[in-house]
Write a protein that holds these residues in place. Structure first.
Motif, short mmCIF file in Angstrom:
data_model
loop_
_atom_site.label_atom_id
_atom_site.label_comp_id
_atom_site.label_asym_id
_atom_site.label_seq_id
_atom_site.Cartn_x
_atom_site.Cartn_y
_atom_site.Cartn_z
N SER A 81 1.18 12.04 -9.62
CA SER A 81 0.38 13.26 -9.43
C SER A 81 1.25 14.51 -9.57
O SER A 81 0.84 15.50 -10.17
N GLY A 82 2.48 14.44 -9.03
CA GLY A 82 3.40 15.56 -9.18
C GLY A 82 3.80 15.79 -10.62
O GLY A 82 3.86 16.93 -11.09
N TYR A 83 4.05 14.70 -11.35
CA TYR A 83 4.38 14.82 -12.77
C TYR A 83 3.22 15.45 -13.55
O TYR A 83 3.42 16.31 -14.41
N ASN A 84 2.01 15.01 -13.23
CA ASN A 84 0.84 15.55 -13.93
C ASN A 84 0.63 17.02 -13.64
O ASN A 84 0.22 17.79 -14.52
N ALA A 85 0.93 17.43 -12.41
CA ALA A 85 0.83 18.85 -12.07
C ALA A 85 1.86 19.66 -12.86
O ALA A 85 1.57 20.76 -13.37
N SER A 86 3.07 19.12 -13.00
CA SER A 86 4.10 19.77 -13.79
C SER A 86 3.69 19.85 -15.25
O SER A 86 3.86 20.88 -15.92
N ILE A 87 3.14 18.76 -15.77
CA ILE A 87 2.67 18.73 -17.16
C ILE A 87 1.58 19.76 -17.38
O ILE A 87 1.54 20.44 -18.42
N GLU A 88 0.70 19.92 -16.40
CA GLU A 88 -0.37 20.90 -16.53
C GLU A 88 0.19 22.32 -16.63
O GLU A 88 -0.27 23.14 -17.45
N GLN A 89 1.21 22.63 -15.81
CA GLN A 89 1.83 23.95 -15.88
C GLN A 89 2.53 24.16 -17.21
O GLN A 89 2.39 25.21 -17.86
N SER A 135 0.83 -1.21 0.00
CA SER A 135 0.00 0.00 0.00
C SER A 135 0.86 1.26 0.00
O SER A 135 0.62 2.20 -0.76
N LEU A 136 1.87 1.27 0.87
CA LEU A 136 2.74 2.44 0.93
C LEU A 136 3.48 2.67 -0.38
O LEU A 136 3.62 3.79 -0.86
N SER A 137 3.98 1.60 -0.98
CA SER A 137 4.72 1.71 -2.23
C SER A 137 3.84 2.23 -3.36
O SER A 137 4.23 3.13 -4.12
N VAL A 138 2.63 1.71 -3.45
CA VAL A 138 1.71 2.14 -4.52
C VAL A 138 1.30 3.59 -4.32
O VAL A 138 1.25 4.38 -5.28
N ARG A 139 1.00 3.95 -3.07
CA ARG A 139 0.60 5.34 -2.81
C ARG A 139 1.75 6.31 -3.11
O ARG A 139 1.53 7.42 -3.62
N SER A 140 2.97 5.92 -2.80
CA SER A 140 4.12 6.76 -3.10
C SER A 140 4.25 6.99 -4.61
O SER A 140 4.50 8.09 -5.08
N ARG A 141 4.04 5.90 -5.35
CA ARG A 141 4.14 6.01 -6.81
C ARG A 141 3.03 6.88 -7.37
O ARG A 141 3.24 7.69 -8.28
N LEU A 142 1.83 6.73 -6.84
CA LEU A 142 0.71 7.56 -7.29
C LEU A 142 0.96 9.03 -6.98
O LEU A 142 0.60 9.92 -7.76
N SER A 143 1.57 9.31 -5.83
CA SER A 143 1.90 10.69 -5.47
C SER A 143 2.92 11.27 -6.45
O SER A 143 2.81 12.43 -6.86
N THR A 144 3.90 10.45 -6.84
CA THR A 144 4.89 10.91 -7.82
C THR A 144 4.23 11.23 -9.16
O THR A 144 4.51 12.25 -9.79
N GLU A 172 0.21 10.31 -21.29
CA GLU A 172 -0.54 9.09 -21.62
C GLU A 172 0.02 7.89 -20.84
O GLU A 172 -0.74 7.06 -20.34
N ARG A 173 1.35 7.82 -20.74
CA ARG A 173 1.94 6.72 -19.95
C ARG A 173 1.53 6.82 -18.49
O ARG A 173 1.25 5.81 -17.84
N HIS A 174 1.51 8.06 -17.97
CA HIS A 174 1.08 8.23 -16.58
C HIS A 174 -0.37 7.79 -16.38
O HIS A 174 -0.71 7.16 -15.36
N THR A 175 -1.22 8.10 -17.34
CA THR A 175 -2.63 7.73 -17.23
C THR A 175 -2.80 6.22 -17.18
O THR A 175 -3.54 5.68 -16.34
N ASN A 176 -2.09 5.54 -18.07
CA ASN A 176 -2.18 4.08 -18.10
C ASN A 176 -1.59 3.46 -16.83
O ASN A 176 -2.16 2.52 -16.25
#
Length: 666
Positions: free
Chosen positions: A61-69, A50-59, A612-616
């Motif tokens: 999310s950060g990439y997606n925020a950067s992509i949005e900017q 659970s911790l590992s998956v959540r950490s990866r999802l957080s990362t 797209e890779r992040h979404t998948n």
């Protein structure tokens, strides 16, 4: 027989019931929330996953925020580049040679139109998105350009572009308005006209060619760099009884102008009976004395030449000066801002402008060395027939700037056989220079190493080594030719290529000045610098067109004779230069609007692929996290029913056992 409760331990029963109650409470919580646990401590063996998956999802999310900017900024770039491309097209169509408009309206309005385009360019280059300025490279906290008025007219006692134009025009025209060029006749040889510059300097007309259609006139070709007069030619009018120049025959001189373009003056001979007084016409001498007749022809040529110089200086030279001043003021990467040094009318050099006396048009991030112009180095090649040696030189460009371009630090020869050729010479100073002399004793394996130093703050040294070979030369090599001249030419070619490559490496890529991490091993480069080629050409062209003025139109009723009207001739000269600066042929240049737009498109593509890779990947991680942290409510409901049955039975059995005694048994 002993009958008591020892055979039925109540403590164990109560413990089992307590555990079932806890299990029942947990199942009720799972049924209500759909989650396996309310706290991480309750996750048990699933906690690390659970911790590992959540950490990866957080990362992610950060990439997606950067992509949005970055997406927002790239959208702005796309819109700005589209608008710039349209402005460029409008400018090309607004000023064309020979298109003066009804009542010459185009000549009257071109300055205002160009000023509006310049102002729009400045506004776009100074735009910010979310408080971040996008056209200053890594310098994002301040606007990269001053406002338009400051650029054109200066501020706080510092000169703007208008002042630079005024100085440059005066320096190019000279005190007599003839482009620092003049013709003279020695009284001892009155049939010979000498044409020379007033010194060695970068201003005014530069003689490049001379030709004549008359066999009765002999000319000498210009020799660039001959001190102290600069370029010098002579035109000799042969006196009778030799054949004289005939009516209709011409003498043509070509000139290089301050902005690098070419023009020419053609003077046509005529006799007194057919003379019309048209520009570029001179009358053949008709005195009975042959010597006097030749002298009259020479004098008439001189007068016509001076008059024509003044006319061309008012049009072609003035336009060239305006664009040369634009190049001096709107400096490119690796180049300093330049101004005329001293009294413009008699100036012989340019100087590096100071931020204390001149507006710096661009204050964003910029490379100190540029591949264009080999990092402000100039090459030359000479041949000495007396010693049968050829020499190749490399010199720092004048005026030298400590903050721009390569500095020549050293030059060393390594001779393979222990000999002494080729010989290198390094001269320190300002400008520094180096030279290599070839005398025909060069051998394969001989090498010349140039040490070039970048300006502060990097002060990085770069070595360029060229090795002699007998066959086809590869990178870092030059071919020994069949003569010293051929060897020197091969070395010069190889040196130009290698130094340019070193300068390109030192310059870097403006796109890499700003980047965003959009995945673990992928970055999107999208930096932009306002002094790149495409923006720079537009700034120079619009500024030049906006400050140029035109003489009063004198032959508005004669649209077929623009050459007789200084205003139309200057308009044509300005329009031609703007067409050249903004030509579609420049679309392939590094830094052009079109290539920058393509590079932004590449950044878009890379970013969208990463997104797209992040979404998948996120979908896969969400499924995994769901398997680890959530439960099926149907299964939980069935477990609750089963547990409830067992718990009820346990209650009943425990109650019965708790009442067990001999009395009750009997």
């Amino acid at each position: 027989m002993i009958v008591n409760k020892s055979m039925f331990p109540l403590q164990t029963g109560f413990g089992v019931i307590s555990k079932m109650q806890d299990k029942f409470a947990m199942l009720q919580m799972q049924l209500g929330t759909g989650m396996k646990a309310q706290t991480l401590a309750d996750m048990g063996r699933d906690l690390p996953v659970s911790l590992s998956v959540r950490s990866r999802l957080s990362t992610i999310s950060g990439y997606n925020a950067s992509i949005e900017q970055v997406s927002l900024r790239l959208t702005f770039y796309d819109n700005a580049l589209s608008r710039m491309d349209k402005i460029e097209s409008e400018a090309r169509n607004a000023a064309r040679q020979g298109q003066y408009g009804t009542n010459n309206i185009n000549i009257s309005t071109i300055a205002a139109q160009s000023r509006a385009r310049l102002d729009e360019m400045v506004t776009m280059l100074n735009s910010d998105v979310g408080g971040r300025y996008l056209f200053g490279g890594a310098v994002t906290d301040k606007a990269p350009l001053p406002d338009t008025d400051t650029l054109l007219f200066g501020a706080g006692g510092r000169a703007g572009y208008q002042t630079i134009v005024t100085e440059r025009k005066a320096a190019d025209a000279g005190a007599d308005g003839r482009g620092r060029l003049g013709a003279s006749i020695d009284p001892l040889t009155p049939h010979i006209v000498s044409v020379a510059e007033d010194g060695v300097h970068p201003f005014g007309f530069k003689l490049s060619t001379i030709s004549t259609t008359s066999g009765a006139v002999s000319v000498t070709q210009p020799q660039p760099g001959v001190a102290p007069q600069g370029d010098r030619v002579s035109i000799t009018f042969a006196p009778p009884p030799a054949e004289q120049i005939r009516p209709g025959q011409t003498i043509t001189m070509g000139f290089t102008l301050p902005d690098g373009t070419e023009t020419q003056i053609t003077l046509t001979a005529t006799d007194a009976a057919n003379a019309t007084g048209a520009p570029g016409e001179f009358v053949i001498g008709a005195d009975d004395d042959p010597d006097i007749a030749a002298a009259q022809t020479a004098q008439a040529f001189t007068d016509a030449f001076h008059a024509r110089l003044e006319q061309v200086a008012e049009s072609e030279l003035a336009a060239a000066s305006t664009f040369a001043a634009a190049e001096n003021f709107f400096n490119a990467a690796g180049e300093p801002v330049l101004r005329v040094s001293g009294d413009p009318a008699t100036a012989t050099a340019l100087r590096v402008a100071s931020p204390n006396d001149t507006i710096m048009w661009y204050t964003g991030q910029s490379a100190a060395v540029s591949a264009v112009g080999m990092g402000r180095l100039e090459a030359g090649r000479t041949y000495d027939a007396l010693t049968a040696t050829a020499q190749v030189s490399l010199t720092e460009k004048v005026p030298v700037s400590a903050a721009h371009g390569f500095r020549i630090a050293n030059a060393v020869t390594t001779v393979s056989d222990g000999g002494t050729s080729p010989a290198t010479t390094h001269v320190a100073g300002s400008p520094a220079s180096m030279s290599v002399a070839f005398d025909g004793t060069e051998q394969p394996g001989d090498s010349i190493t140039l040490t070039l130093r970048e300006p502060a703050p990097s002060n990085r040294s770069r070595e360029v080594t060229l090795t002699a070979v007998s066959g086809k030369a590869g990178p870092g090599q030059f071919t020994i030719g069949g003569s010293v001249e051929e060897t020197a030419a091969n070395f010069e070619k190889a040196m130009l290529r290698s130094v340019t490559e070193a300068a390109a490496d030192a310059e870097g890529n403006p796109r890499q000045s700003v980047s965003a991490l959009v995945e673990d091993s992928g970055r999107v480069n999208y930096g932009m610098q306002a002094n790149e080629s495409g923006y720079l050409r537009m700034m120079r062209s619009f500024a030049a067109m906006s400050v140029e003025t035109y003489p009063e139109i004198t032959n508005a009723s004669d649209p077929n004779a623009p050459d007789l009207d200084p205003a139309k001739h200057r308009f044509d000269a300005m329009a031609r230069r703007q067409q050249l600066e903004l030509s579609e042929a420049r679309n392939v240049e590094r830094g052009s609007i079109e290539l920058v737009a393509m590079e932004i498109g590449v950044a878009w593509s890379a970013m969208n692929a990463a997104q797209e890779r992040h979404t998948n990947y996120k979908a896969q991680l969400d499924n995994l996290l769901s398997d680890v942290e959530t439960v099926s409510k149907e299964n939980v409901a069935m477990e609750i029913m089963a547990l409830q049955t067992r718990l009820t039975a346990s209650y009943q059995v425990t109650a019965m056992v708790s009442k067990l005694s001999l009395v009750n048994f009997l």
